[in-house]
Scaffold this active site. Structure first.
Site, PDB file in Angstrom:
ATOM      1  N   ARG A  56       0.237  -1.832   0.064  1.00  0.00           N
ATOM      2  CA  ARG A  56       0.396   0.095   0.172  1.00  0.00           C
ATOM      3  C   ARG A  56       0.747   1.429   0.112  1.00  0.00           C
ATOM      4  O   ARG A  56       0.202   2.161  -0.455  1.00  0.00           O
ATOM      5  CB  ARG A  56      -1.476   0.397   1.437  1.00  0.00           C
ATOM      6  N   TYR A 109     -14.655  17.419 -16.491  1.00  0.00           N
ATOM      7  CA  TYR A 109     -15.281  16.094 -16.306  1.00  0.00           C
ATOM      8  C   TYR A 109     -16.175  15.871 -15.176  1.00  0.00           C
ATOM      9  O   TYR A 109     -16.056  16.468 -14.366  1.00  0.00           O
ATOM     10  CB  TYR A 109     -14.087  15.356 -16.317  1.00  0.00           C
ATOM     11  N   ASP A 181      -5.396  18.842 -15.015  1.00  0.00           N
ATOM     12  CA  ASP A 181      -6.060  17.992 -15.341  1.00  0.00           C
ATOM     13  C   ASP A 181      -5.271  17.319 -17.244  1.00  0.00           C
ATOM     14  O   ASP A 181      -6.561  17.796 -17.550  1.00  0.00           O
ATOM     15  CB  ASP A 181      -7.340  17.301 -14.947  1.00  0.00           C
ATOM     16  N   LYS A 206      -6.657   6.371 -19.885  1.00  0.00           N
ATOM     17  CA  LYS A 206      -7.496   6.909 -20.808  1.00  0.00           C
ATOM     18  C   LYS A 206      -6.657   6.256 -22.098  1.00  0.00           C
ATOM     19  O   LYS A 206      -5.509   5.384 -22.174  1.00  0.00           O
ATOM     20  CB  LYS A 206      -7.403   8.132 -21.038  1.00  0.00           C
TER      21      LYS A 206
HETATM   22  C1  LIG Z   1     -11.498  10.147 -17.036  1.00  0.00           C
HETATM   23  C2  LIG Z   1     -11.436  10.963 -16.509  1.00  0.00           C
HETATM   24  C3  LIG Z   1     -11.261  11.599 -15.196  1.00  0.00           C
HETATM   25  C4  LIG Z   1     -11.052   9.719 -14.499  1.00  0.00           C
HETATM   26  O1  LIG Z   1     -10.685   9.100 -14.361  1.00  0.00           O
HETATM   27  P1  LIG Z   1     -10.804   7.897 -14.228  1.00  0.00           P
HETATM   28  O2  LIG Z   1      -9.942   7.056 -14.409  1.00  0.00           O
HETATM   29  O3  LIG Z   1     -12.175   7.395 -14.855  1.00  0.00           O
HETATM   30  O4  LIG Z   1     -10.820   7.220 -12.460  1.00  0.00           O
HETATM   31  C5  LIG Z   1     -10.501  12.365 -15.024  1.00  0.00           C
HETATM   32  N1  LIG Z   1     -10.241  13.682 -15.614  1.00  0.00           N
HETATM   33  C6  LIG Z   1     -10.712  13.736 -17.001  1.00  0.00           C
HETATM   34  C7  LIG Z   1     -10.523  14.652 -17.671  1.00  0.00           C
HETATM   35  C8  LIG Z   1     -10.927  12.054 -17.659  1.00  0.00           C
HETATM   36  O5  LIG Z   1     -11.955  12.341 -19.384  1.00  0.00           O
END
Ligand SMILES: *Cc1c(COP(=O)(O)O)cnc(C)c1O
Length: 393
Positions: A56, A109, A181, A206
């Site tokens: 962890r 998001y 982000d 992604k």
């Molecule tokens: C998908 C996404 C997230 C969240 O990520 P997860 O891996 O699905 O928890 C945050 N910000 C953006 C822009 C995203 O496309």
């Protein structure tokens, strides 16, 4: 002398005794590691001795992935978390406390917006959501107790591009940190730390992993925040699985070539759609007509990512016809960054909870389709789109 089967099972494996080393990274599923002495155990747990004790708190597969990502983003440190959302949660719980204020993009998001404007206030952290491309509005929203400004490099689905260096200046003038982000860009398109961002987050789920088979997140940060973030990562239990980290490290190895190919395909798709007269509008930061093209060109150079959005004139009915006609070649999947081209319909998925007039204000209409362009041949994608458009007309 042979050993009893029940004496063998509980024994830890000895390392492979060989003069050669594996070329591929091993997977380390171990939850706990053996210590040699009380002194070493003390040092490992105190962080004065390098190594692993309890997974962890860190394990080889996470460290390898985090190390590569920190290098890609040019930050001192990085930590991998169990999802993109847990990377945002990590920023929240490690950097903020009761009474603090954050300024966030109103086009975040959906779940991220819910975290900052729905969950954070339950802990006494206030959030103001603003149009992040309106720098005067951002400046006006920053208060004396603002600790964090949060924007997405490229926002879904209209692909508005944040002016990272201007946001960094505004945040720093107010003694706040800038968190970017970077999920829609990835480090192959943009490295926000180069433009002054203090923290960079990615949903590794992604395009960074890029194979639709891993959920992970990433937070990159400087040495000044390292102790706080590392402690919170363990205490709040934001651990990533070793196997997922291993898969994501493998995906990351091909990020540059995947993004290069997908972005070239996306540009061809955007230019092709823009040249048609049966399309109402096309959104791609690489097109000179995009509202943020100048900012995008300054931050991204020649590569503008793999997401293209367009609007069909016939509303939701036309979108439905298009989605069905294209579905065999272009699956309808509300995510992005897969190997293959996928499509989604923001008004019925990511932006379904907004009112129609709020959607209209940012040009999300019934006929709006968002493509995540993949790495197939350009001919395959273009002909799939052309056929679907003919069937839609
Ligand atoms: C998908 C996404 C997230 C969240 O990520 P997860 O891996 O699905 O928890 C945050 N910000 C953006 C822009 C995203 O496309």
């Amino acid at each position: 002398m042979s050993r009893r089967i029940d004496d063998i099972c509980p024994r830890p494996d000895a390392p492979l005794d060989t003069v050669t080393r594996p070329l591929a990274t091993p997977i380390y599923p171990a939850t706990v590691y053996q210590c040699d002495s009380t002194e070493q155990a003390f040092g490992l747990l105190a962080g004065t001795v390098d190594g692993f004790v309890y997974s962890r708190d860190g394990h080889p597969n996470a460290n390898l992935l985090a190390g590569r990502c920190a290098e890609l983003h040019g930050t001192d440190r990085a930590l991998v978390t169990g999802s993109g959302m847990s990377a945002l949660s990590l920023a929240l719980v490690s950097l903020l406390e009761q009474g603090d204020h954050v300024v966030v993009s109103s086009q975040l998001y959906g779940k991220s917006l819910a975290l900052w404007t729905g969950e954070a206030p339950r802990f006494g952290i206030r959030a103001t959501a603003v149009e992040i491309c309106d720098l005067a509005a951002v400046e006006a929203a920053i208060q004396p107790d603002t600790k964090l400004v949060l924007a997405e490099t490229i926002a879904n689905p209209m692909l508005r591009v944040a002016d990272i260096s201007s946001l960094a200046e505004l945040a720093h003038a107010g003694n706040a940190k800038l968190l970017i982000d970077n999920t829609f860009a990835s480090p192959a398109v943009c490295r926000p730390a180069e433009f002054g961002a203090d923290l960079v987050m990615e949903s590794v789920t992604k395009i960074m992993n890029g194979h639709s088979d891993v959920m992970l997140g990433l937070l990159c940060f400087g040495q000044d925040n390292a102790e706080r973030i590392k402690a919170a990562h363990s205490v709040w239990g934001l651990f990533p699985s070793p196997i997922d980290c291993w898969l994501a490290a493998r995906g990351l190895s091909t990020l540059a070539v995947r993004v290069e190919r997908a972005a070239a395909n996306a540009r061809a798709v955007a230019e092709g759609l823009a040249a048609r007269d049966d399309i109402e509008a096309v959104y791609y930061p690489g097109l000179s007509g995009h509202v943020d093209h100048a900012v995008a060109a300054r931050q991204f150079g020649e590569v503008f990512g793999n997401i293209v959005t367009f609007t069909l004139p016939g509303g939701t009915e036309a979108a439905d016809r298009f989605i069905h006609a294209a579905a065999d070649s272009i699956p309808f999947c509300p995510s992005l960054g897969e190997l293959s081209t996928t499509q989604t319909h923001p008004a019925s998925t990511s932006h379904r909870l907004m009112t129609e007039s709020d959607r209209e204000a940012i040009e999300i209409r019934g006929g709006t389709i968002r493509l995540s362009v993949g790495i197939e041949s350009q001919e395959h994608i273009v002909s799939a789109l052309q056929n679907a458009l003919s069937a839609t007309a």
